[in-house]
Design a protein around this motif. Structure first.
Motif, short mmCIF file in Angstrom:
data_model
loop_
_atom_site.label_atom_id
_atom_site.label_comp_id
_atom_site.label_asym_id
_atom_site.label_seq_id
_atom_site.Cartn_x
_atom_site.Cartn_y
_atom_site.Cartn_z
N LEU A 35 4.83 -9.78 -15.09
CA LEU A 35 3.76 -10.18 -16.16
C LEU A 35 3.30 -8.81 -16.99
N PHE A 36 2.62 -8.95 -17.96
CA PHE A 36 1.95 -7.78 -18.40
C PHE A 36 0.97 -7.15 -17.31
N SER A 37 0.83 -5.98 -17.23
CA SER A 37 0.22 -5.42 -16.31
C SER A 37 -0.99 -5.81 -15.87
N GLN A 38 -1.89 -5.79 -16.83
CA GLN A 38 -3.20 -6.56 -16.65
C GLN A 38 -3.02 -7.99 -15.92
N ALA A 39 -2.60 -8.78 -16.64
CA ALA A 39 -2.30 -10.04 -16.08
C ALA A 39 -1.75 -10.08 -14.69
N ALA A 40 -0.84 -9.04 -14.23
CA ALA A 40 -0.27 -9.17 -12.90
C ALA A 40 -1.42 -8.93 -11.94
N ILE A 49 -4.69 -11.49 -7.65
CA ILE A 49 -5.95 -11.86 -7.02
C ILE A 49 -6.07 -13.28 -6.93
N LEU A 50 -5.75 -14.30 -8.02
CA LEU A 50 -5.57 -15.68 -7.78
C LEU A 50 -4.88 -16.07 -6.57
N MET A 51 -3.36 -15.43 -6.51
CA MET A 51 -2.61 -15.75 -5.51
C MET A 51 -3.18 -15.40 -3.93
N ALA A 52 -3.92 -14.33 -3.84
CA ALA A 52 -4.50 -13.94 -2.58
C ALA A 52 -5.77 -15.16 -2.28
N LEU A 53 -6.35 -15.48 -3.28
CA LEU A 53 -7.53 -16.58 -3.18
C LEU A 53 -6.80 -18.02 -2.85
N ARG A 54 -5.71 -18.34 -3.20
CA ARG A 54 -4.76 -19.49 -3.08
C ARG A 54 -4.53 -19.42 -1.40
N GLN A 55 -4.13 -18.55 -0.79
CA GLN A 55 -3.51 -18.13 0.62
C GLN A 55 -4.84 -18.12 1.54
N MET A 56 -5.94 -17.97 0.83
CA MET A 56 -6.99 -17.71 1.93
C MET A 56 -7.42 -18.86 2.77
N ALA A 72 1.90 -8.06 -6.07
CA ALA A 72 2.23 -8.35 -4.39
C ALA A 72 0.78 -8.51 -3.94
N VAL A 73 0.78 -9.23 -2.78
CA VAL A 73 -0.36 -9.27 -2.03
C VAL A 73 0.04 -9.37 -0.66
N ILE A 74 -0.44 -8.60 0.09
CA ILE A 74 -0.41 -8.65 1.75
C ILE A 74 -1.55 -9.05 2.37
N GLU A 75 -1.51 -9.70 3.44
CA GLU A 75 -2.47 -10.25 4.26
C GLU A 75 -2.39 -9.52 5.64
N ILE A 76 -3.59 -8.72 5.80
CA ILE A 76 -3.72 -7.99 7.29
C ILE A 76 -4.48 -8.55 8.15
N ALA A 77 -4.45 -8.70 9.38
CA ALA A 77 -5.40 -9.16 10.33
C ALA A 77 -6.19 -7.91 10.61
N ASP A 78 -7.45 -8.30 11.24
CA ASP A 78 -8.45 -7.39 11.42
C ASP A 78 -7.98 -6.20 12.38
N ASP A 79 -6.85 -6.26 13.27
CA ASP A 79 -6.42 -5.42 14.06
C ASP A 79 -5.42 -4.62 13.44
N TYR A 108 -7.15 -2.08 -8.82
CA TYR A 108 -7.61 -2.26 -10.12
C TYR A 108 -8.85 -2.37 -10.57
N SER A 109 -9.68 -1.57 -11.35
CA SER A 109 -11.18 -1.92 -11.32
C SER A 109 -11.58 -2.95 -12.50
N GLY A 110 -10.56 -3.29 -13.02
CA GLY A 110 -10.66 -4.44 -14.08
C GLY A 110 -11.03 -5.52 -13.27
N VAL A 111 -10.22 -5.86 -12.38
CA VAL A 111 -10.36 -6.97 -11.71
C VAL A 111 -11.88 -7.00 -10.66
N VAL A 112 -12.11 -5.81 -10.02
CA VAL A 112 -13.45 -5.45 -9.17
C VAL A 112 -14.46 -5.50 -9.93
N ASP A 113 -14.62 -5.08 -11.07
CA ASP A 113 -15.58 -4.96 -12.04
C ASP A 113 -15.92 -6.37 -12.82
N GLY A 114 -14.81 -7.10 -13.06
CA GLY A 114 -14.86 -8.31 -13.68
C GLY A 114 -15.29 -9.50 -12.77
#
Length: 109
Positions: free
Chosen positions: A36-41, A46-53, A17-24, A63-69
């Motif tokens: 999905l498998f947990s890592q894939a999820a 992140i991919l879905m968040a980027l597609r909406q930005m 899941a992804v939520i989008e929050i305004a600055d306020d 998830y440090s795997g995404v942040v570090d990667g």
């Protein structure tokens, strides 16, 4: 971790899941998707968040795997031996389109 369920790794699944929050702090949108498998999820969220930005964004992940990667860069994520390389490829195509993206680590739930 949901990777180590009693039924074994083959049955481990996680939603995303992804939520989008305004600055306020106002909730602007929420997106969720299939199991999905947990890592894939984690990567797919992140991919879905980027597609909406809409432009330059900061994404928070527990998830440090995404942040570090992401911090390791495009070449790391596109290596043949990299898990979920297909998702990383799609992710980097969005980032390379000119948007400034930051992914930061937040405390896990």
């Amino acid at each position: 971790s949901c990777m180590y369920l009693a039924l074994g790794h083959a049955f481990a699944r996680a939603g995303w899941a992804v939520i989008e929050i305004a600055d306020d702090g106002k909730l602007l949108a929420a997106y969720c998707g299939p199991l999905l498998f947990s890592q894939a999820a984690e990567h797919y969220a992140i991919l879905m968040a980027l597609r909406q930005m809409a432009g330059n964004e900061t994404i928070c992940s527990d998830y440090s795997g995404v942040v570090d990667g992401f911090a390791k860069g495009r070449q790391w994520g596109l290596r043949p031996e990299c898990f979920h390389g297909g998702i990383w490829k799609l992710l980097w195509e969005i980032v390379d389109s000119g948007n400034e993206v930051h992914i930061i680590k937040v405390k896990a739930h």
